[in-house]
Design a protein around this motif. Sequence first.
Motif, PDB file in Angstrom:
ATOM      1  N   THR A  19      -1.575  12.726   1.247  1.00 43.31           N
ATOM      2  CA  THR A  19      -0.711  11.927   0.526  1.00 43.31           C
ATOM      3  C   THR A  19       0.731  12.576   0.169  1.00 43.31           C
ATOM      4  O   THR A  19       0.805  13.695   0.352  1.00 43.31           O
ATOM      5  CB  THR A  19      -1.305  11.395  -0.775  1.00 43.31           C
ATOM      6  OG1 THR A  19      -1.626  12.523  -1.505  1.00 43.31           O
ATOM      7  CG2 THR A  19      -2.695  10.817  -0.632  1.00 43.31           C
ATOM      8  N   GLU A  20       1.731  11.857  -0.412  1.00 44.05           N
ATOM      9  CA  GLU A  20       2.690  12.428  -0.689  1.00 44.05           C
ATOM     10  C   GLU A  20       2.498  13.803  -1.653  1.00 44.05           C
ATOM     11  O   GLU A  20       2.936  14.669  -1.819  1.00 44.05           O
ATOM     12  CB  GLU A  20       3.579  11.283  -1.199  1.00 44.05           C
ATOM     13  CG  GLU A  20       4.899  11.802  -1.953  1.00 44.05           C
ATOM     14  CD  GLU A  20       6.010  10.811  -2.480  1.00 44.05           C
ATOM     15  OE1 GLU A  20       6.600  11.182  -3.300  1.00 44.05           O
ATOM     16  OE2 GLU A  20       6.003   9.718  -2.313  1.00 44.05           O
ATOM     17  N   ASP A  62       1.522   6.788   2.215  1.00 40.64           N
ATOM     18  CA  ASP A  62       0.354   6.540   1.118  1.00 40.64           C
ATOM     19  C   ASP A  62      -0.445   5.325   1.509  1.00 40.64           C
ATOM     20  O   ASP A  62      -1.681   5.105   1.207  1.00 40.64           O
ATOM     21  CB  ASP A  62       0.973   6.725  -0.292  1.00 40.64           C
ATOM     22  CG  ASP A  62       1.061   8.174  -0.559  1.00 40.64           C
ATOM     23  OD1 ASP A  62       1.138   8.970   0.169  1.00 40.64           O
ATOM     24  OD2 ASP A  62       1.607   8.145  -1.759  1.00 40.64           O
ATOM     25  N   TYR A  65      -2.750   5.835   4.316  1.00 44.00           N
ATOM     26  CA  TYR A  65      -3.811   6.696   3.828  1.00 44.00           C
ATOM     27  C   TYR A  65      -4.690   5.939   2.998  1.00 44.00           C
ATOM     28  O   TYR A  65      -6.224   6.377   3.115  1.00 44.00           O
ATOM     29  CB  TYR A  65      -3.166   7.937   3.124  1.00 44.00           C
ATOM     30  CG  TYR A  65      -3.935   9.044   2.516  1.00 44.00           C
ATOM     31  CD1 TYR A  65      -4.278  10.095   3.208  1.00 44.00           C
ATOM     32  CD2 TYR A  65      -4.824   8.862   1.336  1.00 44.00           C
ATOM     33  CE1 TYR A  65      -5.196  11.068   2.937  1.00 44.00           C
ATOM     34  CE2 TYR A  65      -5.710   9.646   1.009  1.00 44.00           C
ATOM     35  CZ  TYR A  65      -5.877  10.816   1.730  1.00 44.00           C
ATOM     36  OH  TYR A  65      -6.915  11.749   1.381  1.00 44.00           O
ATOM     37  N   LYS A  90      -5.903  11.633  -5.579  1.00 40.90           N
ATOM     38  CA  LYS A  90      -5.170  12.029  -4.486  1.00 40.90           C
ATOM     39  C   LYS A  90      -3.674  11.838  -4.675  1.00 40.90           C
ATOM     40  O   LYS A  90      -2.924  12.115  -3.752  1.00 40.90           O
ATOM     41  CB  LYS A  90      -5.821  11.538  -3.055  1.00 40.90           C
ATOM     42  CG  LYS A  90      -7.198  11.941  -2.706  1.00 40.90           C
ATOM     43  CD  LYS A  90      -6.998  13.350  -2.263  1.00 40.90           C
ATOM     44  CE  LYS A  90      -8.500  13.665  -1.624  1.00 40.90           C
ATOM     45  NZ  LYS A  90      -8.558  14.934  -0.813  1.00 40.90           N
ATOM     46  N   ILE A  92      -2.493   8.480  -5.044  1.00 33.97           N
ATOM     47  CA  ILE A  92      -2.158   7.162  -4.830  1.00 33.97           C
ATOM     48  C   ILE A  92      -2.150   6.353  -6.243  1.00 33.97           C
ATOM     49  O   ILE A  92      -2.982   6.161  -6.832  1.00 33.97           O
ATOM     50  CB  ILE A  92      -3.200   6.474  -3.988  1.00 33.97           C
ATOM     51  CG1 ILE A  92      -3.473   7.494  -2.726  1.00 33.97           C
ATOM     52  CG2 ILE A  92      -3.066   5.219  -3.580  1.00 33.97           C
ATOM     53  CD1 ILE A  92      -2.551   7.526  -1.842  1.00 33.97           C
ATOM     54  N   THR A  96      -1.083   0.564  -4.825  1.00 33.32           N
ATOM     55  CA  THR A  96      -1.384   0.779  -3.721  1.00 33.32           C
ATOM     56  C   THR A  96      -2.857   1.036  -3.460  1.00 33.32           C
ATOM     57  O   THR A  96      -3.372   0.192  -2.413  1.00 33.32           O
ATOM     58  CB  THR A  96      -0.845   2.142  -2.971  1.00 33.32           C
ATOM     59  OG1 THR A  96       0.633   2.075  -3.266  1.00 33.32           O
ATOM     60  CG2 THR A  96      -1.000   2.431  -1.716  1.00 33.32           C
TER      61      THR A  96
END
Length: 170
Positions: A19-20, A62, A65, A90, A92, A96
């Motif tokens: 993730t970002e 994301d 993911y 994580k 998110i 999302t």
Amino acid sequence: MLSWARNSAVYRLERQMMTEKQLFDAITRKARQKFEDISQQQLKAVAEFAVKFAYDLNALNDADYAQLSTQSAVRSGKSKRAIAQRLSAKGIDRETAAVALEETDDLFAAVVFARKRAFGPFRRGELNDKRKAKELSAFARNGFGFEIGRKVFEMSSEQAESVLRKDAFT
């Protein structure tokens, strides 16, 4: 520093989907170790550069993911609640995660969980009060609501197999 950040981002994303937030944190952590006299502003700039570079390569997404992680978790018997918590950890965002969780089936995941733990219709031993309490509380601890836990607990093996034959995302 920026070429190191770019190479580091590529290296990490080649090895696993991130993730970002995960990429940002990993680059920040490693930059702090690699460059001794780096300031907080420089750390942030290097990590942001790496994240932007990953987005420019389309190596970071994301939403994808969250979708893949959700599908995998449902197939391994995780509840919506547990999946949402993991996605949140994580990095998110809620929207999302909500989109990724829309089409999941908690009943399917609960039956998979029961099969893994030999509960309900997959039980091998005899049912007594202690075993019943253990099984129902395990469903609750793993994020399944009481109704779903009870439903799986009371299923016949044929009903459970029929739920497993259905795809979790239909």
